[in-house]
Design a protein around this motif. Structure first.
Motif, PDB file in Angstrom:
ATOM      1  N   ASP A  14       0.819  -1.224   0.000  1.00  0.00           N
ATOM      2  CA  ASP A  14       0.000   0.000   0.000  1.00  0.00           C
ATOM      3  C   ASP A  14       0.846   1.264   0.000  1.00  0.00           C
ATOM      4  OD1 ASP A  14      -2.282  -1.614   0.091  1.00  0.00           O
ATOM      5  OD2 ASP A  14      -2.225  -1.707   2.263  1.00  0.00           O
ATOM      6  N   THR A  15       1.902   1.274  -0.797  1.00  0.00           N
ATOM      7  CA  THR A  15       2.799   2.411  -0.869  1.00  0.00           C
ATOM      8  C   THR A  15       2.847   2.963  -2.284  1.00  0.00           C
ATOM      9  OG1 THR A  15       5.027   3.143  -0.279  1.00  0.00           O
ATOM     10  CG2 THR A  15       4.849   1.025  -1.378  1.00  0.00           C
ATOM     11  N   MET A  16       3.468   4.117  -2.456  1.00  0.00           N
ATOM     12  CA  MET A  16       3.741   4.618  -3.799  1.00  0.00           C
ATOM     13  C   MET A  16       5.151   4.151  -4.147  1.00  0.00           C
ATOM     14  SD  MET A  16       3.694   8.395  -5.477  1.00  0.00           S
ATOM     15  CE  MET A  16       1.915   8.447  -5.393  1.00  0.00           C
ATOM     16  N   LEU A  17       5.273   3.522  -5.286  1.00  0.00           N
ATOM     17  CA  LEU A  17       6.520   2.901  -5.698  1.00  0.00           C
ATOM     18  C   LEU A  17       7.030   3.614  -6.946  1.00  0.00           C
ATOM     19  CD1 LEU A  17       8.080   0.273  -4.873  1.00  0.00           C
ATOM     20  CD2 LEU A  17       6.704  -0.885  -6.580  1.00  0.00           C
ATOM     21  N   VAL A  18       8.205   4.247  -6.859  1.00  0.00           N
ATOM     22  CA  VAL A  18       8.817   4.908  -8.011  1.00  0.00           C
ATOM     23  C   VAL A  18       9.926   3.988  -8.484  1.00  0.00           C
ATOM     24  CG1 VAL A  18      10.014   6.951  -8.855  1.00  0.00           C
ATOM     25  CG2 VAL A  18       8.280   7.177  -7.057  1.00  0.00           C
ATOM     26  N   THR A  19       9.721   3.361  -9.641  1.00  0.00           N
ATOM     27  CA  THR A  19      10.688   2.381 -10.121  1.00  0.00           C
ATOM     28  C   THR A  19      11.891   3.069 -10.746  1.00  0.00           C
ATOM     29  OG1 THR A  19       9.773   2.171 -12.342  1.00  0.00           O
ATOM     30  CG2 THR A  19       8.803   0.782 -10.613  1.00  0.00           C
ATOM     31  N   MET A  20      12.962   2.344 -10.835  1.00  0.00           N
ATOM     32  CA  MET A  20      14.168   2.842 -11.472  1.00  0.00           C
ATOM     33  C   MET A  20      14.357   2.169 -12.834  1.00  0.00           C
ATOM     34  SD  MET A  20      15.629   5.086  -9.529  1.00  0.00           S
ATOM     35  CE  MET A  20      14.025   5.744  -9.142  1.00  0.00           C
ATOM     36  N   GLY A  68      16.226   0.668  -5.820  1.00  0.00           N
ATOM     37  CA  GLY A  68      17.346   0.893  -6.722  1.00  0.00           C
ATOM     38  C   GLY A  68      17.964   2.261  -6.578  1.00  0.00           C
ATOM     39  N   SER A  69      17.418   3.087  -5.708  1.00  0.00           N
ATOM     40  CA  SER A  69      17.940   4.429  -5.485  1.00  0.00           C
ATOM     41  C   SER A  69      18.086   4.640  -3.978  1.00  0.00           C
ATOM     42  CB  SER A  69      16.981   5.477  -6.050  1.00  0.00           C
ATOM     43  OG  SER A  69      17.451   6.772  -5.782  1.00  0.00           O
ATOM     44  N   VAL A  70      19.148   5.306  -3.592  1.00  0.00           N
ATOM     45  CA  VAL A  70      19.373   5.596  -2.180  1.00  0.00           C
ATOM     46  C   VAL A  70      19.236   7.093  -1.974  1.00  0.00           C
ATOM     47  CG1 VAL A  70      21.032   5.526  -0.276  1.00  0.00           C
ATOM     48  CG2 VAL A  70      20.927   3.643  -1.927  1.00  0.00           C
ATOM     49  N   ASN A  71      18.303   7.488  -1.113  1.00  0.00           N
ATOM     50  CA  ASN A  71      18.104   8.895  -0.793  1.00  0.00           C
ATOM     51  C   ASN A  71      18.949   9.224   0.427  1.00  0.00           C
ATOM     52  OD1 ASN A  71      17.264  11.436  -0.163  1.00  0.00           O
ATOM     53  ND2 ASN A  71      15.124  10.911   0.168  1.00  0.00           N
ATOM     54  N   THR A  72      20.031   9.963   0.217  1.00  0.00           N
ATOM     55  CA  THR A  72      20.919  10.299   1.331  1.00  0.00           C
ATOM     56  C   THR A  72      20.572  11.635   1.971  1.00  0.00           C
ATOM     57  OG1 THR A  72      22.518  11.344  -0.158  1.00  0.00           O
ATOM     58  CG2 THR A  72      22.815   8.987   0.333  1.00  0.00           C
ATOM     59  N   HIS A  73      19.557  12.308   1.442  1.00  0.00           N
ATOM     60  CA  HIS A  73      19.141  13.599   1.996  1.00  0.00           C
ATOM     61  C   HIS A  73      17.740  13.438   2.570  1.00  0.00           C
ATOM     62  CE1 HIS A  73      19.128  18.117   1.945  1.00  0.00           C
ATOM     63  NE2 HIS A  73      17.875  17.825   2.263  1.00  0.00           N
ATOM     64  N   VAL A  74      17.644  13.255   3.870  1.00  0.00           N
ATOM     65  CA  VAL A  74      16.367  12.989   4.513  1.00  0.00           C
ATOM     66  C   VAL A  74      16.178  13.936   5.681  1.00  0.00           C
ATOM     67  CG1 VAL A  74      15.009  11.271   5.758  1.00  0.00           C
ATOM     68  CG2 VAL A  74      16.459  10.556   3.868  1.00  0.00           C
ATOM     69  N   HIS A  75      14.985  14.497   5.797  1.00  0.00           N
ATOM     70  CA  HIS A  75      14.615  15.305   6.956  1.00  0.00           C
ATOM     71  C   HIS A  75      13.692  14.464   7.808  1.00  0.00           C
ATOM     72  CE1 HIS A  75      16.087  19.164   5.333  1.00  0.00           C
ATOM     73  NE2 HIS A  75      15.845  18.562   4.169  1.00  0.00           N
ATOM     74  N   VAL A  76      14.067  14.204   9.034  1.00  0.00           N
ATOM     75  CA  VAL A  76      13.243  13.407   9.936  1.00  0.00           C
ATOM     76  C   VAL A  76      12.312  14.373  10.649  1.00  0.00           C
ATOM     77  CG1 VAL A  76      13.237  11.857  11.903  1.00  0.00           C
ATOM     78  CG2 VAL A  76      15.077  11.718  10.218  1.00  0.00           C
ATOM     79  N   THR A  77      11.006  14.190  10.407  1.00  0.00           N
ATOM     80  CA  THR A  77      10.019  15.052  11.032  1.00  0.00           C
ATOM     81  C   THR A  77       8.943  14.198  11.687  1.00  0.00           C
ATOM     82  OG1 THR A  77       8.743  15.193   8.994  1.00  0.00           O
ATOM     83  CG2 THR A  77      10.356  16.933   9.380  1.00  0.00           C
ATOM     84  N   GLY A  78       8.509  14.618  12.830  1.00  0.00           N
ATOM     85  CA  GLY A  78       7.435  13.920  13.525  1.00  0.00           C
ATOM     86  C   GLY A  78       7.866  12.572  14.053  1.00  0.00           C
ATOM     87  N   SER A  79       6.947  11.927  14.682  1.00  0.00           N
ATOM     88  CA  SER A  79       7.193  10.591  15.222  1.00  0.00           C
ATOM     89  C   SER A  79       5.946   9.753  15.003  1.00  0.00           C
ATOM     90  CB  SER A  79       7.557  10.673  16.694  1.00  0.00           C
ATOM     91  OG  SER A  79       6.477  11.224  17.418  1.00  0.00           O
ATOM     92  N   ARG A  80       6.048   8.516  15.303  1.00  0.00           N
ATOM     93  CA  ARG A  80       4.905   7.618  15.118  1.00  0.00           C
ATOM     94  C   ARG A  80       3.806   7.964  16.008  1.00  0.00           C
ATOM     95  NH1 ARG A  80       6.358   1.576  13.783  1.00  0.00           N
ATOM     96  NH2 ARG A  80       6.933   1.968  11.695  1.00  0.00           N
TER      97      ARG A  80
END
Length: 80
Positions: A14-20, A68-80
């Motif tokens: 149930d996710t959005m999948l962006v293929t490479m 197939g892609s690694v996102n090395t720029h991530v902003h961690v916002t919020g919590s569960r």
């Protein structure tokens, strides 16, 4: 005759999948199956749920997956 289901370690559904792939397809209501450290299948959630079972299933509704892609720029916002 019933088709056998493949069993893997992890299924994210149930996710959005962006293929490479060459077309950079975007699969809404996508899923990804993992065995060990290897992606073994990507596709529609209903299809992978039907064909695969997993030791753990993760609800991916809040996420976009880019296999197939690694996102090395991530902003961690919020919590569960």
């Amino acid at each position: 005759m019933t088709a056998s289901r493949h069993r893997f370690d992890l299924l994210i559904v149930d996710t959005m999948l962006v293929t490479m792939d060459a077309e950079r397809r975007i699969v809404t209501d996508g899923a990804l199956a993992v065995s060990g450290d290897t992606i073994v299948a990507v596709g529609k959630s209903d299809d992978l749920r039907r064909d695969y079972s997993a030791g753990e299933t993760i609800d991916g509704r809040r996420f976009v997956i880019t296999p197939g892609s690694v996102n090395t720029h991530v902003h961690v916002t919020g919590s569960r």
